[in-house]
Design an enzyme around this catalytic site. Structure first.
Site, PDB file in Angstrom:
ATOM      1  N   GLU A  40      -5.888  -2.549   5.696  1.00  0.00           N
ATOM      2  CA  GLU A  40      -5.497  -3.047   4.315  1.00  0.00           C
ATOM      3  C   GLU A  40      -3.794  -3.217   4.068  1.00  0.00           C
ATOM      4  O   GLU A  40      -3.238  -2.124   4.039  1.00  0.00           O
ATOM      5  CB  GLU A  40      -6.143  -2.190   3.049  1.00  0.00           C
ATOM      6  CG  GLU A  40      -5.582  -2.765   1.794  1.00  0.00           C
ATOM      7  CD  GLU A  40      -6.063  -1.700   0.626  1.00  0.00           C
ATOM      8  OE1 GLU A  40      -6.880  -0.901   0.603  1.00  0.00           O
ATOM      9  OE2 GLU A  40      -5.151  -1.755  -0.229  1.00  0.00           O
ATOM     10  N   ARG A  44       2.697  -5.799  -1.414  1.00  0.00           N
ATOM     11  CA  ARG A  44       3.881  -5.357  -2.465  1.00  0.00           C
ATOM     12  C   ARG A  44       5.220  -5.588  -2.078  1.00  0.00           C
ATOM     13  O   ARG A  44       6.180  -5.144  -2.537  1.00  0.00           O
ATOM     14  CB  ARG A  44       3.798  -3.589  -2.325  1.00  0.00           C
ATOM     15  CG  ARG A  44       2.398  -3.027  -2.897  1.00  0.00           C
ATOM     16  CD  ARG A  44       2.425  -1.634  -2.556  1.00  0.00           C
ATOM     17  NE  ARG A  44       1.034  -1.298  -2.885  1.00  0.00           N
ATOM     18  CZ  ARG A  44       0.444  -0.413  -2.513  1.00  0.00           C
ATOM     19  NH1 ARG A  44       1.086   1.281  -2.084  1.00  0.00           N
ATOM     20  NH2 ARG A  44      -0.754   0.246  -2.826  1.00  0.00           N
ATOM     21  N   LYS A 128     -13.772  -0.132  -4.431  1.00  0.00           N
ATOM     22  CA  LYS A 128     -12.546   0.956  -3.813  1.00  0.00           C
ATOM     23  C   LYS A 128     -12.506   1.929  -5.047  1.00  0.00           C
ATOM     24  O   LYS A 128     -12.344   1.591  -6.308  1.00  0.00           O
ATOM     25  CB  LYS A 128     -11.212   0.330  -3.802  1.00  0.00           C
ATOM     26  CG  LYS A 128     -10.111   1.248  -3.892  1.00  0.00           C
ATOM     27  CD  LYS A 128      -8.666   0.369  -3.038  1.00  0.00           C
ATOM     28  CE  LYS A 128      -7.358   0.931  -3.216  1.00  0.00           C
ATOM     29  NZ  LYS A 128      -6.543   0.358  -2.399  1.00  0.00           N
TER      30      LYS A 128
HETATM   31  C1  3PG Z   1      -3.439   2.383  -2.171  1.00  0.00           C
HETATM   32  O1  3PG Z   1      -3.076   1.164  -2.437  1.00  0.00           O
HETATM   33  O2  3PG Z   1      -4.557   2.310  -1.860  1.00  0.00           O
HETATM   34  C2  3PG Z   1      -2.745   3.701  -1.974  1.00  0.00           C
HETATM   35  O3  3PG Z   1      -1.333   3.454  -2.122  1.00  0.00           O
HETATM   36  C3  3PG Z   1      -3.018   4.416  -1.058  1.00  0.00           C
HETATM   37  O4  3PG Z   1      -2.899   5.797  -1.327  1.00  0.00           O
HETATM   38  P1  3PG Z   1      -2.265   6.840  -0.446  1.00  0.00           P
HETATM   39  O5  3PG Z   1      -0.873   6.304  -0.010  1.00  0.00           O
HETATM   40  O6  3PG Z   1      -1.976   8.173  -1.473  1.00  0.00           O
HETATM   41  O7  3PG Z   1      -3.186   7.107   0.616  1.00  0.00           O
END
Ligand code: 3PG
Length: 211
Positions: A40, A44, A128
């Site tokens: 994914e 951003r 999700k």
């Molecule tokens: C996302 O967008 O899914 C998160 O930023 C991922 O979260 P994490 O960095 O805490 O694993």
């Protein structure tokens, strides 16, 4: 492939951010060499849209989806950029409608039973769960399995290699997502070897049935 097929490819989906387009190819290669097949890429940064194709070209077997989808326009521009699936951190009616009508494999984000029900009513069975650790973690998802047995989740947000197995043991979890595989510090340092090692470890995570 539908969304569930993509979720079942492997136990962990790295959630990655590229700050410069030159990071896309070595990142894709490191993840693929580490044995991961789905990623994914978050929407951003300015270069994220170009990053989809750059990652795909560098690692043709990698399934590259776009995350951090916040608006219907994000749905369109991500699919135009070649994203194989789309992921949102949360959901609201217009976004759910746009994700659905796109016809693309999609993973709307939810953090409550009500949001999961709204996404289900909009036609989604794969979701999700974000931010997983902050929103109730393993215990929360376990509680949803009885009333909402037809929904399958990818918990993401605060999940780590050490805690992923407990989520994977749940009947309603197909895979976990996480930023720990390609953290910002390793990305900035260009430490592709360390990212490959993280990917290797992530690809080997198994359900932790002791939890
Ligand atoms: C996302 O967008 O899914 C998160 O930023 C991922 O979260 P994490 O960095 O805490 O694993």
């Amino acid at each position: 492939m539908n969304m569930l097929d993509i979720m079942k490819i492997g136990p962990a989906v790295p959630v990655v951010q590229i700050d410069e387009i030159v990071q896309a190819a070595p990142l894709a290669k490191a993840l693929a060499k580490g044995g991961l097949k789905v990623v994914e890429l978050t929407l951003r940064t300015e270069c994220a849209l170009d990053g989809v194709k750059a990652m795909q070209d560098a690692a043709p077997d990698l399934v590259v989806g776009m995350g951090t989808i916040r608006t219907p326009a994000d749905v369109d521009r991500s699919l135009e950029a070649g994203a194989a699936f789309i992921v949102s951190p949360g959901c609201y009616p217009a976004l759910l409608a746009a994700m659905k009508s796109s016809g693309a494999p999609a993973l709307p984000g939810v953090a409550t039973a009500g949001e999961a029900m709204a996404a289900s009513a909009a036609g989604f069975s794969e979701l999700k769960f974000f931010p997983a650790e902050a929103a109730g973690g393993v215990a929360f998802l376990k509680s949803l399995a009885a009333p909402l047995p037809d929904l399958t989740f990818c918990p993401t947000g605060g999940v780590k290699r050490e805690t992923a197995g407990a989520y994977l043991a749940l009947s309603n979890v197909a895979c976990v997502g996480g930023g720990w595989i390609a953290p910002k510090a390793l990305m900035s340092a260009g430490d592709w070897g360390a990212i490959e090692a993280h990917a290797w470890a992530a690809a080997k995570i198994t359900p932790d049935i002791s939890v």
